[in-house]
Write a protein that holds these residues in place. Sequence first.
Motif, PDB file in Angstrom:
ATOM      1  N   ASN A 170       0.826  -1.196   0.000  1.00 43.01           N
ATOM      2  CA  ASN A 170       0.000   0.000   0.000  1.00 43.01           C
ATOM      3  C   ASN A 170       0.859   1.245   0.000  1.00 43.01           C
ATOM      4  N   LEU A 171       0.295   2.286  -0.519  1.00 39.48           N
ATOM      5  CA  LEU A 171       0.874   3.624  -0.450  1.00 39.48           C
ATOM      6  C   LEU A 171      -0.219   4.526   0.118  1.00 39.48           C
ATOM      7  N   GLN A 172       0.074   5.152   1.253  1.00 43.16           N
ATOM      8  CA  GLN A 172      -0.961   5.869   1.982  1.00 43.16           C
ATOM      9  C   GLN A 172      -0.514   7.301   2.274  1.00 43.16           C
ATOM     10  N   TYR A 173      -1.403   8.245   2.037  1.00 45.52           N
ATOM     11  CA  TYR A 173      -1.168   9.648   2.408  1.00 45.52           C
ATOM     12  C   TYR A 173      -2.112   9.999   3.547  1.00 45.52           C
ATOM     13  N   ARG A 174      -1.542  10.519   4.640  1.00 40.36           N
ATOM     14  CA  ARG A 174      -2.333  10.861   5.814  1.00 40.36           C
ATOM     15  C   ARG A 174      -2.393  12.380   5.966  1.00 40.36           C
ATOM     16  N   PHE A 175      -3.585  12.892   6.182  1.00 33.47           N
ATOM     17  CA  PHE A 175      -3.783  14.326   6.304  1.00 33.47           C
ATOM     18  C   PHE A 175      -3.095  14.857   7.559  1.00 33.47           C
ATOM     19  N   ASP A 176      -2.579  16.075   7.457  1.00 31.99           N
ATOM     20  CA  ASP A 176      -1.802  16.681   8.540  1.00 31.99           C
ATOM     21  C   ASP A 176      -2.571  16.738   9.852  1.00 31.99           C
ATOM     22  N   ASP A 177      -3.864  16.976   9.773  1.00 27.77           N
ATOM     23  CA  ASP A 177      -4.644  17.186  10.990  1.00 27.77           C
ATOM     24  C   ASP A 177      -5.134  15.879  11.609  1.00 27.77           C
ATOM     25  N   GLY A 178      -4.701  14.727  11.034  1.00 28.25           N
ATOM     26  CA  GLY A 178      -5.116  13.434  11.581  1.00 28.25           C
ATOM     27  C   GLY A 178      -6.546  13.063  11.277  1.00 28.25           C
ATOM     28  N   SER A 179      -7.136  13.720  10.279  1.00 22.30           N
ATOM     29  CA  SER A 179      -8.558  13.499   9.997  1.00 22.30           C
ATOM     30  C   SER A 179      -8.826  12.339   9.057  1.00 22.30           C
ATOM     31  N   GLY A 180      -7.776  11.705   8.522  1.00 20.44           N
ATOM     32  CA  GLY A 180      -8.011  10.590   7.623  1.00 20.44           C
ATOM     33  C   GLY A 180      -6.859  10.356   6.677  1.00 20.44           C
ATOM     34  N   PHE A 181      -7.140   9.680   5.574  1.00 18.03           N
ATOM     35  CA  PHE A 181      -6.080   9.323   4.640  1.00 18.03           C
ATOM     36  C   PHE A 181      -6.662   9.036   3.261  1.00 18.03           C
ATOM     37  N   VAL A 182      -5.776   9.034   2.286  1.00 20.39           N
ATOM     38  CA  VAL A 182      -6.062   8.517   0.950  1.00 20.39           C
ATOM     39  C   VAL A 182      -5.023   7.440   0.681  1.00 20.39           C
ATOM     40  N   ALA A 183      -5.441   6.320   0.120  1.00 17.24           N
ATOM     41  CA  ALA A 183      -4.496   5.217  -0.047  1.00 17.24           C
ATOM     42  C   ALA A 183      -4.752   4.472  -1.348  1.00 17.24           C
ATOM     43  N   LEU A 184      -3.675   3.939  -1.877  1.00 19.94           N
ATOM     44  CA  LEU A 184      -3.704   3.062  -3.047  1.00 19.94           C
ATOM     45  C   LEU A 184      -3.266   1.692  -2.587  1.00 19.94           C
ATOM     46  N   TYR A 185      -4.038   0.670  -2.939  1.00 17.14           N
ATOM     47  CA  TYR A 185      -3.753  -0.697  -2.517  1.00 17.14           C
ATOM     48  C   TYR A 185      -3.688  -1.595  -3.738  1.00 17.14           C
ATOM     49  N   GLY A 186      -2.976  -2.675  -3.620  1.00 15.86           N
ATOM     50  CA  GLY A 186      -2.928  -3.593  -4.750  1.00 15.86           C
ATOM     51  C   GLY A 186      -2.325  -4.935  -4.414  1.00 15.86           C
ATOM     52  N   GLN A 187      -2.470  -5.838  -5.353  1.00 15.02           N
ATOM     53  CA  GLN A 187      -1.985  -7.204  -5.219  1.00 15.02           C
ATOM     54  C   GLN A 187      -1.725  -7.751  -6.615  1.00 15.02           C
ATOM     55  N   TYR A 188      -0.622  -8.500  -6.744  1.00 13.34           N
ATOM     56  CA  TYR A 188      -0.371  -9.243  -7.981  1.00 13.34           C
ATOM     57  C   TYR A 188       0.025 -10.659  -7.599  1.00 13.34           C
ATOM     58  N   ILE A 189      -0.567 -11.642  -8.274  1.00 11.50           N
ATOM     59  CA  ILE A 189      -0.300 -13.041  -7.973  1.00 11.50           C
ATOM     60  C   ILE A 189      -0.034 -13.796  -9.267  1.00 11.50           C
ATOM     61  N   ASP A 190       0.938 -14.696  -9.212  1.00 10.67           N
ATOM     62  CA  ASP A 190       1.222 -15.623 -10.308  1.00 10.67           C
ATOM     63  C   ASP A 190       1.601 -16.940  -9.632  1.00 10.67           C
ATOM     64  N   ASP A 191       0.636 -17.812  -9.472  1.00 12.29           N
ATOM     65  CA  ASP A 191       0.836 -18.962  -8.595  1.00 12.29           C
ATOM     66  C   ASP A 191       0.073 -20.166  -9.121  1.00 12.29           C
ATOM     67  N   LYS A 192       0.633 -21.334  -8.855  1.00 14.12           N
ATOM     68  CA  LYS A 192      -0.084 -22.568  -9.121  1.00 14.12           C
ATOM     69  C   LYS A 192       0.142 -23.505  -7.944  1.00 14.12           C
ATOM     70  N   THR A 193      -0.931 -24.189  -7.556  1.00  8.79           N
ATOM     71  CA  THR A 193      -0.859 -25.088  -6.417  1.00  8.79           C
ATOM     72  C   THR A 193      -1.733 -26.301  -6.685  1.00  8.79           C
ATOM     73  N   GLN A 194      -1.339 -27.432  -6.134  1.00 14.51           N
ATOM     74  CA  GLN A 194      -2.065 -28.667  -6.377  1.00 14.51           C
ATOM     75  C   GLN A 194      -3.255 -28.799  -5.428  1.00 14.51           C
ATOM     76  N   PHE A 195      -4.255 -29.536  -5.894  1.00 16.05           N
ATOM     77  CA  PHE A 195      -5.489 -29.732  -5.132  1.00 16.05           C
ATOM     78  C   PHE A 195      -5.771 -31.232  -5.071  1.00 16.05           C
ATOM     79  N   TYR A 196      -6.051 -31.723  -3.853  1.00 15.14           N
ATOM     80  CA  TYR A 196      -6.238 -33.158  -3.643  1.00 15.14           C
ATOM     81  C   TYR A 196      -7.711 -33.477  -3.394  1.00 15.14           C
ATOM     82  N   LEU A 197      -8.207 -34.484  -4.103  1.00 14.27           N
ATOM     83  CA  LEU A 197      -9.565 -34.943  -3.894  1.00 14.27           C
ATOM     84  C   LEU A 197      -9.566 -36.295  -3.188  1.00 14.27           C
ATOM     85  N   PRO A 198     -10.755 -36.804  -2.802  1.00 19.51           N
ATOM     86  CA  PRO A 198     -10.811 -38.104  -2.135  1.00 19.51           C
ATOM     87  C   PRO A 198     -10.175 -39.209  -2.960  1.00 19.51           C
TER      88      PRO A 198
END
Length: 824
Positions: free
Chosen positions: A239-267
């Motif tokens: 995340n990248l977050q900007y917080r207002f000087d007076d402590g009244s809140g923030f504006v933020a940019l959030y994100g995620q990137y995934i490149d994954d493979k995983t096995q799955f087991y059945l009965p």
Amino acid sequence: MHIGQLARPAFKLQLLAASAAIAWQPATAQDAPPAGVPVAAEDEETIVITGTSRARAAFDTPLAVSTLNDEALARLGSSSQADILNSIPTIKADAGGGEVASNVFIRGLPSGGQFQFTPLMYDGLPVFSSFGLNSSAYDVYYRNDLGIERLEFVRGGVSNLFGPGSVAGLINYISRTGGDRHTGTVQLEVAERDRYRGDIAISGPLGGNFYYALSGFYRSDEGPIRTGLDTEGFQVRGNLQYRFDDGSGFVALYGQYIDDKTQFYLPVPLDGTTRARAPGNDGRDVFSVQNNFSFADLGFNTPDGPFESDIADGVSTQGGSVALVFERDFGGGWGVNLRARYADYDHKFGLWSDGDGLINVPETLQSFLTNRGLGSLANARFTFADDGSAMPADYLLFANRFTDRDRPAEDVTVEVNVTKELTTGSLEHTFTIGGFWGNATARDVNVTTTYLAEFNNRPRLVDLVITNPNTGAQTVISQGGLLNAGAGYVNNRHSVSRYAAYVADQIEADRFAFDIGFRIERFEGDILRERTSTFVTDTTTPDLAAALRDVIWGNGTFQQARVATSEWAVAVGALYRLTDDLNIYANASRGYFFPEIRAVTFNALGQPASFSAEIIKQAEVGIRYSSGRFSASLAGLYTRLTNRRQVLFVNDGQGGFREQVNIVATEAYGLEATLRARLIGGLYFEGNLTLQDHKYTAFDTAPANIGNELERQPNFLYNAGLYYDDGQLDAAIFTNYTGDNFTAANNAIVLEGFNVVNLDAGYRFGLGGERSLRFGINVFNLFDTDATTEGSPRQDANQTTGGAFFVGRPVLPRRITGRLTFNF
């Protein structure tokens, strides 16, 4: 042609900002709960932000709340999301399938598994705004990492009104955010059977009121069960977050990137009497019937060209999400919260089945022939596909299937609310008015392939040729291991739009708290499903059986429909403080779930079935106590669900699958208790207990099931553990117990209850300042419990007992992991 060519490729988010963070809580809500014990027993120091207009102490809310801090998440998350959620009262989660697609069952609610009643959220934003566009679980899109600060699970009160909404509960993981100094954690992990993982989480100031947090992992794993199908991939969040000087809140940019493979087991086939792992042809116990076959040899022709499976990639996900959050207090009691998120994923789910849909258990060579009307063993030639050698006459065969499921998905979520704080007499109000909009689209392209193999770990494929004793003519039944080319085909596109508005008031007084809220929502869904036909795709290869010559495939015509409905929810909750350490609370709600759009059926005229919401009513009343050394709670629970469209993925009796829809109603009563006690020094006991009684009160397709208990829902659950931490040495031993439960709604087969015990221990070395080094060990399933977590869901009520084999999914075997963690 691979299955990915059948669906529109999703737009790849190649340039995502690698970021994600806290979505909408004020800065005062970011204090981490005390370390040492896994489940904060709703004490005065635990601040909750999920399902509420403003952050408040868990002890002082009429919601039911469970939290896990970062240390607890590290202990519990050794194999999957299910291991974490299993520690929460009233939740039963199956972890036998591996890292993803956890089956999550909530108190007395009829689920086919996964997250059907509980939205999975990170930082207050849902991973996906609507469930049921296909059967993939929320956790295929996200993985946990060291950037998670804590987990909050809330239910009751007004928690079902905000965001995606759910009376059954909201699962919200909350990320670390940057502070006034740079901090970080680097962790290396090595486990048995060649698992290697590296994690990093860093955060701090950037100057000019900007703060950052970044976390990610890379891991390679040959699996808790070796199949030759490896798990490998990475994820980055921040995340990248900007917080207002007076402590009244923030504006933020959030994100995620995934490149994954995983096995799955059945009965897998187990011993029919003991339900222990059964020996294969080589005398060794069979843990899995999967293998990294030569999938080119298992390919086949289709009307659209050659098809080759991607099943070796397992559950693969590539893509990510970005979000923007604005939160500010404008003074005079007025505040605004805005959250918007866009997600785009290329996702495939390689599903290995638990049988061929016909016989479903291992067979002798002769029984395989007899069961399919193929005559005598004297006229059959079984050979191994890899080298052509003859298969021994005393070997067992296991015909099985796998399904390539291509599921690109795209989602947009927007939520905005306005809050107003005011005081009337001795009462402090927080009014909230807001709206939620979600728009989700997903493809679901499924191709099922049936193959013939021996019964062994990592089995070899088997060829079969039958000779007619009268004419000498030959018929190829299995070629290169391929038994049925194109046994099933699905090509669906589902899209959903949700529009919700809500209003709530949280009222606080000296010894009293009261919540009330209302939500109304509109659901609109579009359905596009391709019809199928049988095509002859090989007219040149001689002597092929029909199952090798023909394929079931899309014929280019489609069923189309639009469904829509509206519903409302109301919730109230109240709390009274008897003393500073003791309170009583109650909450009640009338809510709804929208049916999974994949569950919509069509009549003979091509018209969609009626589409109306599923109504859930629930109530809870409880008492809480919390002091410095001891805290406890006790609550009574009631849940009633009507008009539930229960979707089960079952065999169609011809080697394919169908999604069976049952219209059901259920009722459940329960008792939940939690206890935390500091015994001496840094030694704590922590535990929780759930007792429940549940039954079907309606069941349209099988009225005989009315009065039966819900499948896969135990009456008895508990967690118990001892936790020690003196600042240098830490150790924990804890167990999760799942009681007896039925495999299907006919209540014909009981699975016995079982404990899974885990151990976690470590030693920290101080390196000066805030730096430390921890050497740790984690043992999942310490006593190597070999219990069965489920039967064969694809057989549903058709599964029986008494034979040589029983198809079920066991608990994953014991696994020892070593960890080296550097904090700075």
